[in-house]
Every structure is written in structure tokens, then in C-alpha cells.
Motif scaffolding. Sequence first.
Motif, short mmCIF file in Angstrom:
data_model
loop_
_atom_site.label_atom_id
_atom_site.label_comp_id
_atom_site.label_asym_id
_atom_site.label_seq_id
_atom_site.Cartn_x
_atom_site.Cartn_y
_atom_site.Cartn_z
N PRO A 199 14.53 -8.13 0.32
CA PRO A 199 14.07 -7.06 -0.56
C PRO A 199 13.98 -5.74 0.17
N ARG A 200 13.98 -4.66 -0.59
CA ARG A 200 13.82 -3.31 -0.04
C ARG A 200 12.60 -3.27 0.90
N HIS A 201 12.79 -2.75 2.08
CA HIS A 201 11.72 -2.66 3.09
C HIS A 201 11.17 -4.03 3.50
N GLY A 202 11.94 -5.10 3.22
CA GLY A 202 11.54 -6.42 3.71
C GLY A 202 10.36 -7.01 2.96
N ALA A 234 5.65 9.76 9.40
CA ALA A 234 6.37 9.84 10.69
C ALA A 234 6.37 8.41 11.21
N GLU A 235 7.54 7.77 11.19
CA GLU A 235 7.62 6.31 11.25
C GLU A 235 8.49 5.85 12.43
N PRO A 236 7.87 5.41 13.53
CA PRO A 236 8.68 4.89 14.63
C PRO A 236 9.21 3.50 14.29
N LEU A 260 11.29 10.63 9.26
CA LEU A 260 10.36 11.61 8.70
C LEU A 260 10.60 11.62 7.20
N TRP A 261 9.52 11.44 6.44
CA TRP A 261 9.70 11.35 4.98
C TRP A 261 8.56 12.02 4.24
N ASN A 262 8.95 12.83 3.28
CA ASN A 262 8.04 13.25 2.21
C ASN A 262 8.94 13.47 0.99
N ALA A 314 7.31 -8.17 4.86
CA ALA A 314 6.05 -8.24 5.64
C ALA A 314 4.94 -7.42 5.01
N ARG A 315 5.30 -6.34 4.31
CA ARG A 315 4.27 -5.44 3.80
C ARG A 315 3.59 -5.96 2.54
N ASP A 316 4.18 -6.99 1.92
CA ASP A 316 3.51 -7.51 0.72
C ASP A 316 3.30 -9.02 0.76
N ARG A 345 12.18 15.50 2.31
CA ARG A 345 12.77 15.04 3.58
C ARG A 345 12.91 13.55 3.56
N ASP A 346 14.04 13.06 4.04
CA ASP A 346 14.19 11.62 4.30
C ASP A 346 15.23 11.52 5.42
N SER A 347 14.75 11.66 6.64
CA SER A 347 15.65 11.78 7.80
C SER A 347 15.33 10.71 8.83
N TYR A 358 0.84 -1.20 0.00
CA TYR A 358 0.00 0.00 0.00
C TYR A 358 0.87 1.25 0.00
N ARG A 359 0.47 2.23 -0.81
CA ARG A 359 1.12 3.55 -0.76
C ARG A 359 0.23 4.39 0.15
N GLY A 360 0.33 4.10 1.42
CA GLY A 360 -0.48 4.82 2.39
C GLY A 360 -0.81 3.92 3.55
N PHE A 413 6.97 0.99 11.73
CA PHE A 413 5.59 1.30 11.32
C PHE A 413 5.69 2.49 10.35
N HIS A 414 5.41 2.24 9.08
CA HIS A 414 5.63 3.28 8.04
C HIS A 414 4.36 4.14 7.90
N ASN A 415 4.04 4.89 8.96
CA ASN A 415 2.78 5.65 9.01
C ASN A 415 2.71 6.76 7.96
N LEU A 443 13.94 -5.70 7.04
CA LEU A 443 14.97 -4.74 6.62
C LEU A 443 14.30 -3.42 6.28
N PHE A 444 14.87 -2.34 6.74
CA PHE A 444 14.37 -1.01 6.39
C PHE A 444 15.22 -0.47 5.24
N GLY A 445 14.55 -0.04 4.17
CA GLY A 445 15.29 0.51 3.03
C GLY A 445 15.96 -0.60 2.25
O1 TA6 Z 1 10.72 5.65 5.13
C1 TA6 Z 1 11.26 6.46 4.17
C2 TA6 Z 1 11.63 5.62 2.96
O2 TA6 Z 1 12.55 4.65 3.29
C3 TA6 Z 1 12.15 6.59 1.88
O3 TA6 Z 1 13.51 6.45 1.65
C4 TA6 Z 1 11.24 6.36 0.71
O4 TA6 Z 1 11.80 5.80 -0.36
C5 TA6 Z 1 10.05 5.64 1.32
O5 TA6 Z 1 10.49 4.96 2.44
C6 TA6 Z 1 9.14 4.81 0.46
O6 TA6 Z 1 9.70 3.61 0.07
P1 TA6 Z 1 8.89 2.66 -0.93
O7 TA6 Z 1 9.72 1.41 -1.08
O8 TA6 Z 1 7.57 2.38 -0.28
O9 TA6 Z 1 8.72 3.43 -2.20
#
Ligand code: TA6
Length: 282
Positions: free
Chosen positions: A76-79, A252-254, A227-229, A81-83, A197-199, A48-50, A153-155, A58-60
Motif C-alpha cells: 500500500p501507499r507509504h507501506g 522534513a523527512e529523513p 520536504l513536503w507541504n 507500518a504506520r497503520d 512542495r514535494d521534493s 496520524y496526520r501529524g 521518518f515522516h516528521n 514503500l515510500f509513496g
Molecule cells: O512525504 C511526502 C508525501 O509522500 C507527499 O507526496 C504527500 O502525499 C504526503 O507524503 C502525505 O501522504 P499521505 O499518504 O499521508 O496523505
Amino acid sequence: MEDLVKLESGSATAQVAIYGSTVISWHPTESSESLLFLSKNDVAGKPYRGGIPLIFPLFGAVSDHPDVPETLKKAPRHGFARDRRWKTVSFDGSRVTMSLSSQDYPELREGYPFDFELHHEVLLTPTTLESTLQVKNTTLDDQKDKMPFHALFHNYFALPSQSTQVEGLKGSSYRDKLQHGKILEQSRDTCDLAEPRDSVYLGGAPTLRLGPCIELKRSESLPDTTLWNPGEEAANSLSDLHKGGWREFICAEPGHIDSFVLLAKDQDVSAVHSISFIHLCC
Ligand code: TA6
């Protein structure tokens, strides 16, 4: 259409998709709109994009982490679990628990050679949505290495990226991923996302305030906050984000993502975060 579990508490509602165990909407009492952003171009079969995608193990990308253990190098990127589709373990109207395990998806062992179980509980009250992610290392093999992972949690909050201020991170250092991971210090009381932002913030207060009406509380097991936008230009390359969508959310992702959690055999760890609607001030 994905299978959805609908939670209710008073007049508050939330929807949790089996796909990724992703919370995709949250209407607290007295909010006519969902306070979670969901892209109108969301694509079935992709994360989901949202909402609140869950990031594990793995994060990132692997290349973002010089200290990535050998056993995570194929993640894979971001692991994963989300898909994946999760199983619903229990549901009582305002609370649902879903699980994902290596037994359900034996093929995951090729990229992540561990026996694990994840339990995700979402609890809705009239004003709050609380999510708990429990990670268990279920291996019985004494010889196995500890199980490494990130969890986050990628809120995606439905808050205007150009004007929302985030409070609670003053005094923390952060890695600016848009400046090759340069470490900077948050000296101002509030952070904004008016520019791309990607901090990754290291530490900060356990309670963050997002704009005037959302409070985010996180357990000690979630020490980092991203924090990301993407801003307009990078958003144009996200095919699953509708035109102008970047203006409609802040992430805003803890999480625990600056180092790897190492979980021993037969151990478990839980991470809890809750988001509350402070309706009196809106
Ligand atoms: O949480 C921030 C982040 O890691 C950004 O670097 C950005 O790419 C975002 O997640 C979205 O990643 P995604 O794989 O869902 O496109």
C-alpha cells in the motif's frame, strides 16, 4: 482513543502511540507547545496526520518507482507500518521500544512475502528526541531473494510553512514530484516551503536546521530527505487535515527512499535520527 506511552525527561515530555509507533507530541524543556504538528481532524483507525509516522517498506505509491521489485508491487501507499498496532517491548520512563513483525501480522506476507522484525526505539532527553528504526530480515530460507524496502521518518514539524527556512541541503540535487520527478539542483543556501512542495533531496548535510530553533541529525543510512507541504489547494482534499492546517507545519523527512535497501537473510540495519530544540535562539 489510542493507547499512548508517555515519555518524560526533566520537564520534557513526548507521547508515542501504539498505533504505528507514531510519536504524536514532543515538548522539549522550555517549550510550552508541542514542536510536532498534529491535525485536529485526525481520524482514529487511519495513519496520524501529524507527529512522526514511520514509513516502511514503500515510500509513496508503487507507480512512483519504476524500479519497484515484483515483491513490493502490492504494497500500500507509504507501506503498512504506520497503520498497524505495534507491541511495547520495553519502557523505562524516558525510552520506549516497540516492535512490529511478520509473525504478528501473517496476512502481511500476501503483499510483502518476507519474514521481518522492526524495532523502533524513542529516547527523550530534556532537549532532544532520538528515534532509531532497526529492520531485520528474519528469514531462514537460503533461497529467498534479499528483502527490499524503503524506510522514512515522516516528521511533521509545528513550524509555519509560509516562513520557515531549511538549511543544509545546498548543492544537493532533488526530484521535484510536483514536476513529474524532474531533477533540479538546490543552489540557494536555504529552501523554503512557501509554495506547495514535494521534493526528494538526494544527499545533503547530516545536520539540517529547520527555522531558528530545530536541528535534525540523521545517520548515513538515511541519505534522502523529503520536504513536503501541500499548499492550500491540495490541502483542501485532505479530509484529515483541519482547515488552514497546511499553514501550521512543514514535513522534513529523513529516509532511504530513492533506491531500495536490499537486506540479506539474517541481517539487520538501523537508521537513527534525532531532533533537538535550540532554545537559546527562540
Ligand atoms: O512525504 C511526502 C508525501 O509522500 C507527499 O507526496 C504527500 O502525499 C504526503 O507524503 C502525505 O501522504 P499521505 O499518504 O499521508 O496523505
